[in-house]
Design a protein around this motif. Structure first.
Motif, PDB file in Angstrom:
ATOM      1  N   GLU A  16     -10.960   3.457   0.802  1.00 55.40           N
ATOM      2  CA  GLU A  16     -10.746   2.692   2.030  1.00 55.40           C
ATOM      3  C   GLU A  16     -10.891   3.773   3.268  1.00 55.40           C
ATOM      4  OE1 GLU A  16      -9.981  -0.588   2.623  1.00 55.40           O
ATOM      5  OE2 GLU A  16     -10.292  -1.074   0.520  1.00 55.40           O
ATOM      6  N   ALA A  17     -11.465   3.186   4.231  1.00 51.12           N
ATOM      7  CA  ALA A  17     -11.712   4.036   5.588  1.00 51.12           C
ATOM      8  C   ALA A  17     -12.058   3.146   6.633  1.00 51.12           C
ATOM      9  CB  ALA A  17     -12.738   5.127   5.374  1.00 51.12           C
ATOM     10  N   HIS A  18     -11.651   3.573   7.923  1.00 49.58           N
ATOM     11  CA  HIS A  18     -11.967   2.886   9.044  1.00 49.58           C
ATOM     12  C   HIS A  18     -13.340   2.748   9.186  1.00 49.58           C
ATOM     13  CE1 HIS A  18      -7.733   2.520  10.370  1.00 49.58           C
ATOM     14  NE2 HIS A  18      -7.582   3.941  10.067  1.00 49.58           N
TER      15      HIS A  18
ATOM     16  N   LEU B 292     -20.518   1.896   9.889  1.00 48.96           N
ATOM     17  CA  LEU B 292     -20.147   3.062   9.448  1.00 48.96           C
ATOM     18  C   LEU B 292     -18.680   3.525   9.567  1.00 48.96           C
ATOM     19  CD1 LEU B 292     -23.029   5.149  11.412  1.00 48.96           C
ATOM     20  CD2 LEU B 292     -23.003   4.177   9.019  1.00 48.96           C
ATOM     21  N   ARG B 293     -18.299   4.442   8.436  1.00 55.68           N
ATOM     22  CA  ARG B 293     -17.219   5.141   8.247  1.00 55.68           C
ATOM     23  C   ARG B 293     -16.788   6.066   9.572  1.00 55.68           C
ATOM     24  NH1 ARG B 293     -15.414   4.905   2.587  1.00 55.68           N
ATOM     25  NH2 ARG B 293     -14.522   7.035   2.981  1.00 55.68           N
ATOM     26  N   LEU B 294     -15.622   6.173   9.703  1.00 61.66           N
ATOM     27  CA  LEU B 294     -15.176   6.945  10.967  1.00 61.66           C
ATOM     28  C   LEU B 294     -15.766   8.558  10.680  1.00 61.66           C
ATOM     29  CD1 LEU B 294     -13.731   7.621  13.298  1.00 61.66           C
ATOM     30  CD2 LEU B 294     -11.497   8.014  12.070  1.00 61.66           C
TER      31      LEU B 294
ATOM     32  N   LEU C  81     -11.604  10.486  -4.031  1.00 56.67           N
ATOM     33  CA  LEU C  81     -12.894  10.596  -3.154  1.00 56.67           C
ATOM     34  C   LEU C  81     -13.786  10.660  -4.036  1.00 56.67           C
ATOM     35  CD1 LEU C  81     -11.544  13.507  -0.744  1.00 56.67           C
ATOM     36  CD2 LEU C  81     -11.295  10.963  -0.649  1.00 56.67           C
ATOM     37  N   TYR C  82     -13.893   9.617  -4.948  1.00 55.17           N
ATOM     38  CA  TYR C  82     -15.312   9.474  -5.607  1.00 55.17           C
ATOM     39  C   TYR C  82     -16.309   8.351  -5.166  1.00 55.17           C
ATOM     40  CZ  TYR C  82     -11.904   5.864  -7.208  1.00 55.17           C
ATOM     41  OH  TYR C  82     -10.986   5.045  -7.458  1.00 55.17           O
ATOM     42  N   GLY C  83     -17.332   8.132  -5.734  1.00 56.00           N
ATOM     43  CA  GLY C  83     -18.354   7.152  -4.770  1.00 56.00           C
ATOM     44  C   GLY C  83     -18.449   5.846  -5.672  1.00 56.00           C
TER      45      GLY C  83
ATOM     46  N   ILE D 249     -12.898   7.968 -14.261  1.00 57.68           N
ATOM     47  CA  ILE D 249     -11.841   7.767 -13.548  1.00 57.68           C
ATOM     48  C   ILE D 249     -10.854   7.062 -14.601  1.00 57.68           C
ATOM     49  CG2 ILE D 249     -10.412   6.646 -11.755  1.00 57.68           C
ATOM     50  CD1 ILE D 249     -11.925   9.218 -10.602  1.00 57.68           C
ATOM     51  N   THR D 250      -9.821   7.549 -14.982  1.00 55.71           N
ATOM     52  CA  THR D 250      -8.893   7.053 -15.943  1.00 55.71           C
ATOM     53  C   THR D 250      -7.577   6.539 -15.281  1.00 55.71           C
ATOM     54  OG1 THR D 250      -7.877   8.978 -16.221  1.00 55.71           O
ATOM     55  CG2 THR D 250      -9.871   8.458 -17.695  1.00 55.71           C
ATOM     56  N   SER D 251      -7.428   7.122 -14.120  1.00 54.64           N
ATOM     57  CA  SER D 251      -6.040   6.598 -13.368  1.00 54.64           C
ATOM     58  C   SER D 251      -6.120   5.120 -12.593  1.00 54.64           C
ATOM     59  CB  SER D 251      -5.427   7.460 -12.254  1.00 54.64           C
ATOM     60  OG  SER D 251      -4.396   7.089 -11.696  1.00 54.64           O
ATOM     61  N   SER D 252      -5.125   4.535 -12.751  1.00 56.41           N
ATOM     62  CA  SER D 252      -5.103   2.958 -11.988  1.00 56.41           C
ATOM     63  C   SER D 252      -4.065   3.176 -10.718  1.00 56.41           C
ATOM     64  CB  SER D 252      -4.729   2.037 -12.834  1.00 56.41           C
ATOM     65  OG  SER D 252      -3.555   2.193 -13.823  1.00 56.41           O
ATOM     66  N   ALA D 253      -3.645   4.121 -10.441  1.00 58.40           N
ATOM     67  CA  ALA D 253      -2.569   4.276  -9.366  1.00 58.40           C
ATOM     68  C   ALA D 253      -3.266   4.100  -7.960  1.00 58.40           C
ATOM     69  CB  ALA D 253      -1.853   5.886  -9.393  1.00 58.40           C
ATOM     70  N   ASP D 254      -2.373   3.721  -6.980  1.00 59.34           N
ATOM     71  CA  ASP D 254      -2.961   3.464  -5.737  1.00 59.34           C
ATOM     72  C   ASP D 254      -4.328   2.492  -5.484  1.00 59.34           C
ATOM     73  OD1 ASP D 254      -0.796   5.070  -4.723  1.00 59.34           O
ATOM     74  OD2 ASP D 254      -2.017   6.849  -5.176  1.00 59.34           O
ATOM     75  N   GLY D 255      -4.239   1.702  -6.280  1.00 52.12           N
ATOM     76  CA  GLY D 255      -5.375   0.889  -6.411  1.00 52.12           C
ATOM     77  C   GLY D 255      -6.778   1.198  -6.836  1.00 52.12           C
TER      78      GLY D 255
END
Length: 319
Positions: free
Chosen positions: A229-231, A236-238, A150-152, A163-169
């Motif tokens: 990712e968001a709908h 605008l995001r949900l 949940l970063y911008g 951010i150092t992780s590359s998991a989940d995209g």
């Protein structure tokens, strides 16, 4: 070369033997304790009893956790039910994923059940716990920091989140720490509600509505910065639409409530709340009525015996 940034933890869980200690879970738990503690102090200041807030939280917190998870899973169903995903992950709440909208909605239902059992008005209870909920959110957002989520957008600001992780995209880099922005905003919301409540003597749920409205303002612009990712609806995001709708409802409630029920509740916890739950109270009332009826019958029988004895004495004298 980056001179300053907010580092991400190398891992979000520490194992003590077979027991995993997760940073996300700790943040949620600490937030709940803070909310109950502050809510309890405010409730006592309003004339309630110590321990009441904690008793009702036993209902509200589990309902809130279920509601928060349901909202997340429903609005991000593709993370759990699309091809290549494992639906069992939907139950792994410790890995992150709680929607505040669902948490508040179902948490309110749990609080209503607890309040009803104690004979307490839900709006008064909501006013007492509102600042504590905001502080719980402020603490809980640090759980997202442990999970690197949940970063911008990318940024080169000195307070950028690394951010150092590359998991989940994820793409390692430096991003706006939206978790921090929301945490600070929630602290401001708590301070605002406490100040407004003292200044204007808010009652009948208006302090809670102020918390909701002010939180939605911050959530709208913070949500707009996020890149996960968001709908989207009309660009605008949900969650932006949800924040806008809930904000309008909260403002309408404040205006209408102030006109129909000005001022603040004089009594927030009746004396009857010392007794047992509703069902037990009815049973005790029935026993009391039966006892009164038995006493009346005994008095009637004693009176009849006395009259009979008097009549017998009179007859003997005439003879």
């Amino acid at each position: 070369m980056e001179l300053a940034y907010i580092p991400s933890p190398s891992r979000g869980v520490i194992h003590l033997g077979p027991i995993p200690l997760r940073g996300y879970a700790f943040c949620i738990i600490i937030g709940v304790f803070v909310a109950v503690w502050l809510g309890g102090r405010r409730w006592v200041a309003r004339g309630g009893r110590a321990g009441t807030v904690a008793d009702i939280a036993v209902w509200a917190v589990p309902f809130g956790l279920v509601g928060g998870r349901l909202y997340h899973v429903i609005t991000d169903y593709e993370l759990y039910f699309s091809e290549g995903r494992d639906w069992v992950d939907a139950f792994k709440i410790w890995e992150g994923g709680l929607g505040i909208w669902g948490a508040i909605a179902l948490g309110a239902l749990g609080a209503w059940i607890g309040c009803r059992r104690r004979g307490i008005p839900l709006p008064a209870y909501a006013d007492a716990v509102a600042p504590g909920i905001a502080l719980a959110q402020a603490i809980g957002r640090w759980g997202n920091w442990f999970n690197q989520e949940l970063y911008g957008r990318e940024t080169d600001l000195p307070w950028a989140l690394h951010i150092t992780s590359s998991a989940d995209g994820r793409v390692p880099g430096y991003y706006h720490p939206t978790f921090l922005y929301e945490s600070l905003w929630c602290i401001g919301v708590a301070v605002l509600v406490i100040w407004a409540d003292r200044r204007f003597k808010l009652g009948h749920g208006r302090a809670f509505a102020l918390y909701v409205a002010s939180y939605c303002v911050g959530r709208f612009w913070i949500e707009y910065m996020r890149v996960d990712e968001a709908h989207h609806i009309l660009g605008l995001r949900l969650n932006n639409w949800t924040a806008l709708l809930v904000f309008l409802l909260a403002v309408v409630y404040i205006v209408v409530s102030a006109k129909k029920r000005p001022g603040r509740e004089e009594i927030v916890e009746p004396e009857a709340s010392d007794g047992p739950a509703d069902g037990d109270g009815d049973a005790d009332a029935d026993k009391a009525e039966a006892k009164d009826a038995n006493e009346e019958n005994d008095e009637k029988e004693q009176k009849d015996e006395a009259e009979s004895s008097g009549s017998g004495s009179g007859s003997a004298k005439k003879t």
